[in-house]
Design a protein around this motif. Structure first.
Motif, mmCIF file in Angstrom:
data_model
loop_
_atom_site.group_PDB
_atom_site.id
_atom_site.type_symbol
_atom_site.label_atom_id
_atom_site.label_comp_id
_atom_site.label_asym_id
_atom_site.label_seq_id
_atom_site.Cartn_x
_atom_site.Cartn_y
_atom_site.Cartn_z
ATOM 1 N N GLY A 28 46.866 -19.309 -65.160
ATOM 2 C CA GLY A 28 46.277 -19.974 -64.001
ATOM 3 C C GLY A 28 45.671 -19.048 -62.976
ATOM 4 N N LEU A 29 45.679 -17.725 -63.215
ATOM 5 C CA LEU A 29 45.092 -16.794 -62.258
ATOM 6 C C LEU A 29 43.594 -17.024 -62.163
ATOM 7 C CD1 LEU A 29 45.121 -14.302 -60.406
ATOM 8 C CD2 LEU A 29 44.943 -12.881 -62.453
ATOM 9 N N GLY A 30 43.088 -17.109 -60.951
ATOM 10 C CA GLY A 30 41.662 -17.227 -60.709
ATOM 11 C C GLY A 30 41.297 -16.462 -59.450
ATOM 12 N N ARG A 80 12.813 -17.560 -50.779
ATOM 13 C CA ARG A 80 12.057 -18.491 -49.939
ATOM 14 C C ARG A 80 12.840 -18.930 -48.717
ATOM 15 N NH1 ARG A 80 8.775 -23.748 -52.305
ATOM 16 N NH2 ARG A 80 7.709 -24.297 -50.358
ATOM 17 N N GLU A 81 14.117 -19.286 -48.899
ATOM 18 C CA GLU A 81 14.897 -19.805 -47.774
ATOM 19 C C GLU A 81 15.789 -18.769 -47.106
ATOM 20 O OE1 GLU A 81 15.124 -21.117 -50.837
ATOM 21 O OE2 GLU A 81 14.044 -23.042 -50.721
ATOM 22 N N GLU A 82 15.939 -17.565 -47.722
ATOM 23 C CA GLU A 82 16.879 -16.555 -47.227
ATOM 24 C C GLU A 82 18.282 -17.145 -47.122
ATOM 25 O OE1 GLU A 82 16.727 -13.426 -46.727
ATOM 26 O OE2 GLU A 82 14.591 -13.061 -47.018
ATOM 27 N N GLU A 83 18.689 -17.887 -48.172
ATOM 28 C CA GLU A 83 20.022 -18.466 -48.230
ATOM 29 C C GLU A 83 20.725 -18.019 -49.500
ATOM 30 O OE1 GLU A 83 21.498 -19.938 -45.901
ATOM 31 O OE2 GLU A 83 19.837 -20.421 -44.549
ATOM 32 N N LEU A 84 22.053 -18.204 -49.539
ATOM 33 C CA LEU A 84 22.844 -17.753 -50.665
ATOM 34 C C LEU A 84 22.448 -18.474 -51.954
ATOM 35 C CD1 LEU A 84 26.391 -17.583 -49.039
ATOM 36 C CD2 LEU A 84 24.990 -15.643 -49.759
ATOM 37 N N ALA A 85 22.278 -17.698 -53.031
ATOM 38 C CA ALA A 85 22.026 -18.256 -54.357
ATOM 39 C C ALA A 85 23.260 -18.113 -55.243
ATOM 40 C CB ALA A 85 20.833 -17.555 -55.011
ATOM 41 N N PHE A 86 23.892 -16.946 -55.211
ATOM 42 C CA PHE A 86 25.109 -16.718 -55.994
ATOM 43 C C PHE A 86 25.850 -15.518 -55.424
ATOM 44 C CE2 PHE A 86 21.950 -14.067 -58.112
ATOM 45 C CZ PHE A 86 22.632 -12.881 -58.296
ATOM 46 N N VAL A 87 27.124 -15.423 -55.793
ATOM 47 C CA VAL A 87 27.966 -14.269 -55.451
ATOM 48 C C VAL A 87 28.713 -13.877 -56.719
ATOM 49 C CG1 VAL A 87 29.949 -13.438 -54.120
ATOM 50 C CG2 VAL A 87 28.234 -14.911 -53.025
ATOM 51 N N THR A 88 28.745 -12.587 -57.021
ATOM 52 C CA THR A 88 29.478 -12.079 -58.182
ATOM 53 C C THR A 88 30.420 -10.961 -57.729
ATOM 54 O OG1 THR A 88 27.627 -12.555 -59.672
ATOM 55 C CG2 THR A 88 29.320 -11.032 -60.466
ATOM 56 N N TRP A 146 30.205 -17.175 -58.444
ATOM 57 C CA TRP A 146 30.153 -18.404 -57.653
ATOM 58 C C TRP A 146 28.688 -18.799 -57.452
ATOM 59 C CZ3 TRP A 146 33.425 -14.416 -56.991
ATOM 60 C CH2 TRP A 146 34.804 -14.685 -56.886
ATOM 61 N N TYR A 147 28.380 -20.071 -57.664
ATOM 62 C CA TYR A 147 27.063 -20.604 -57.313
ATOM 63 C C TYR A 147 27.199 -22.104 -57.131
ATOM 64 C CZ TYR A 147 26.958 -21.415 -62.406
ATOM 65 O OH TYR A 147 27.265 -21.785 -63.697
ATOM 66 N N LEU A 201 35.941 -21.411 -51.916
ATOM 67 C CA LEU A 201 35.215 -21.750 -53.133
ATOM 68 C C LEU A 201 35.866 -21.066 -54.332
ATOM 69 C CD1 LEU A 201 31.572 -21.213 -51.800
ATOM 70 C CD2 LEU A 201 32.873 -23.348 -51.857
ATOM 71 N N LYS A 202 36.169 -21.840 -55.381
ATOM 72 C CA LYS A 202 36.712 -21.290 -56.619
ATOM 73 C C LYS A 202 35.581 -20.746 -57.487
ATOM 74 C CE LYS A 202 40.346 -24.821 -56.707
ATOM 75 N NZ LYS A 202 40.929 -25.949 -57.500
ATOM 76 N N HIS A 203 35.883 -19.714 -58.273
ATOM 77 C CA HIS A 203 34.854 -19.169 -59.157
ATOM 78 C C HIS A 203 34.499 -20.219 -60.219
ATOM 79 C CE1 HIS A 203 38.234 -18.153 -61.936
ATOM 80 N NE2 HIS A 203 37.311 -18.275 -62.865
#
Length: 425
Positions: A111-113, A221-229, A144-145, A128-130
């Motif tokens: 169950g580790l995440g 275009r929006e300068e907003e978050l798309a994803f995080v790794t 995360w996306y 936010l969960k991965h």
């Protein structure tokens, strides 16, 4: 092949499997009264069962010097730490001991995440969960996306945490919606993300690297978050992900300086394993042994460790394919040239991890180069943190259409070396 620790645990696991109550399916052994009440245990069968139980009870009453008797009573967190040292074959053996070990060894670390906690300047938090996870030779990458990110301008920071279920009921798997224990791994400042160094881009996104190991993609275009790794090296990963708290990261035990029995030779017999990869595609995977440096070989506060020498072309090695970093969201995916993930594992002469990291890197054309022009176009891949630097030089060979690494040098912080050996360079 299992490591020394792996062989030790494998031996214990064999002992546990032999000591299991043969009639109980891996559970606790019944008391003597249970045999008398069981109608199926009569005559010779009953006597044999009682004799086996007596031997089992006698073993359990022995002093707790035999770890095979008490291993199964350990809490899951300790068992997970032990299992983290095992290879796949040994884990398979471990899963045959009993039902509890089976679930521990087969349910992706029980169950580790990982979660990211996005913090707004107003104090509001978003947990936010991965949504995706990939496993590499020396690291894991949690991604995360989504479509409902908070606005970047409102964010002040990001916390990366391991997440473990608070309640574990074996053999049932942990509840996906139950409470989670958060173990802080790293904190990042997002207040001026666009002002930090961009390491690459394509037609849709720009990517930024935040130490340690965080890759952030922004929509152009929006300068907003798309994803995080989050790129997580395996070294102490289970401990960092489970044994810290929501506000305080895991602290490894205090380091005891190792004896440097040949200080006149400087660093010697070091071993480096290096990987360059992206989304399961490996561009480089190599191990370099017997690395050494002379005493006093110091430049600007760093000990220089040459892995691949430019002057020795027999050491030059090619990359497999062309460097590129693949990214994906729930809407689009893409590919950014000249970027990848670099995993470094440096072991000292005793085989202990001296310096480990996993981080995004990019390949850039240098402003000036000492390499002869006839070799081809040159590129650099550099990395730096508080413990050291990696400097890699590559040459593009037009005839064979491949990159060759013609120089690889590690610069280890003198402060790190002194702390490790209790010396003064």
């Amino acid at each position: 092949m299992a490591t020394g620790r792996g062989r030790l645990v494998q031996h214990h696991c064999r002992g546990l499997r032999e000591l299991r109550w043969p009639l109980g399916g891996g559970g606790a052994a019944p008391g003597r009264a249970g045999f008398r009440k069981d109608p199926s245990l009569k005559g010779a069968a009953g006597r044999n069962a009682l004799q086996q139980y007596a031997r089992w009870e006698k073993d359990c009453e022995k002093p707790p010097t035999n770890c095979s008797v008490s291993l199964d009573r350990m809490p899951p967190e300790i068992l997970l730490k032990i299992f983290a040292y095992l290879d796949a074959a040994t884990l398979l053996c471990t899963g045959c001991v009993n039902r509890r070990f089976y679930h521990l060894a087969n349910d992706k670390i029980s169950g580790l995440g990982w979660v990211i906690i996005l913090k707004e300047k107003s104090g509001k938090e978003h947990i936010l969960k991965h949504v995706d996870l990939s496993i590499n030779n020396a690291s894991a990458a949690a991604v995360w996306y989504g479509k409902h990110w908070p606005r970047l301008a409102a964010l002040s920071g990001l916390d990366l945490c391991g997440a473990m279920p608070v309640f574990m009921h074996w053999p049932k798997t942990p509840s996906k919606n139950g409470p989670r224990w958060h173990s802080l791994i790293a904190k990042y400042n997002l207040s001026d993300l666009t002002g930090s160094t961009m390491i690459g881009c394509d037609g849709l996104i720009r990517i930024f690297c935040l130490n340690p190991g965080l890759l952030v993609g922004l929509w152009k275009r929006e300068e907003e978050l798309a994803f995080v790794t989050a790129n997580l090296h395996f070294h102490h990963l289970v401990e960092r992900s489970t044994l810290g708290s929501a506000t305080v990261p895991y602290e490894p035990p205090p380091h005891s300086p190792l004896l440097d029995d040949t200080p006149e030779y400087g660093l010697h017999d070091y071993q480096l394993h290096v990987d360059m990869h992206s989304s399961g595609i490996s561009y480089l995977s190599g191990t370099f042994r017997s690395l050494c440096t002379k005493k006093g070989y110091i430049e600007n506060g760093y000990v220089k460790l040459v892995v691949i020498s430019f002057k020795n072309n027999t050491e030059h090695i090619p990359l497999i394919g062309k460097l590129g970093l693949f990214w994906r969201t729930d809407v689009f995916d893409g590919y950014i040239k000249s970027c990848s993930i670099l995993d470094v594992t440096l072991l000292d002469a005793y085989g202990k991890p001296f310096w480990c990291f996993s981080s995004p890197v990019c390949m850039r054309s240098p402003r000036s180069s000492d390499s002869p022009n006839f070799l081809g176009q040159t590129f650099n891949v550099n990395y730096m943190d508080a413990e050291g630097k990696v400097c890699m030089e590559l040459v593009w060979i037009e005839e064979t259409e491949e990159y060759f690494i013609v120089s690889l040098v590690l610069y280890l912080s003198v402060a790190k070396v002194n702390h490790w050996f209790g010396t003064k360079y």
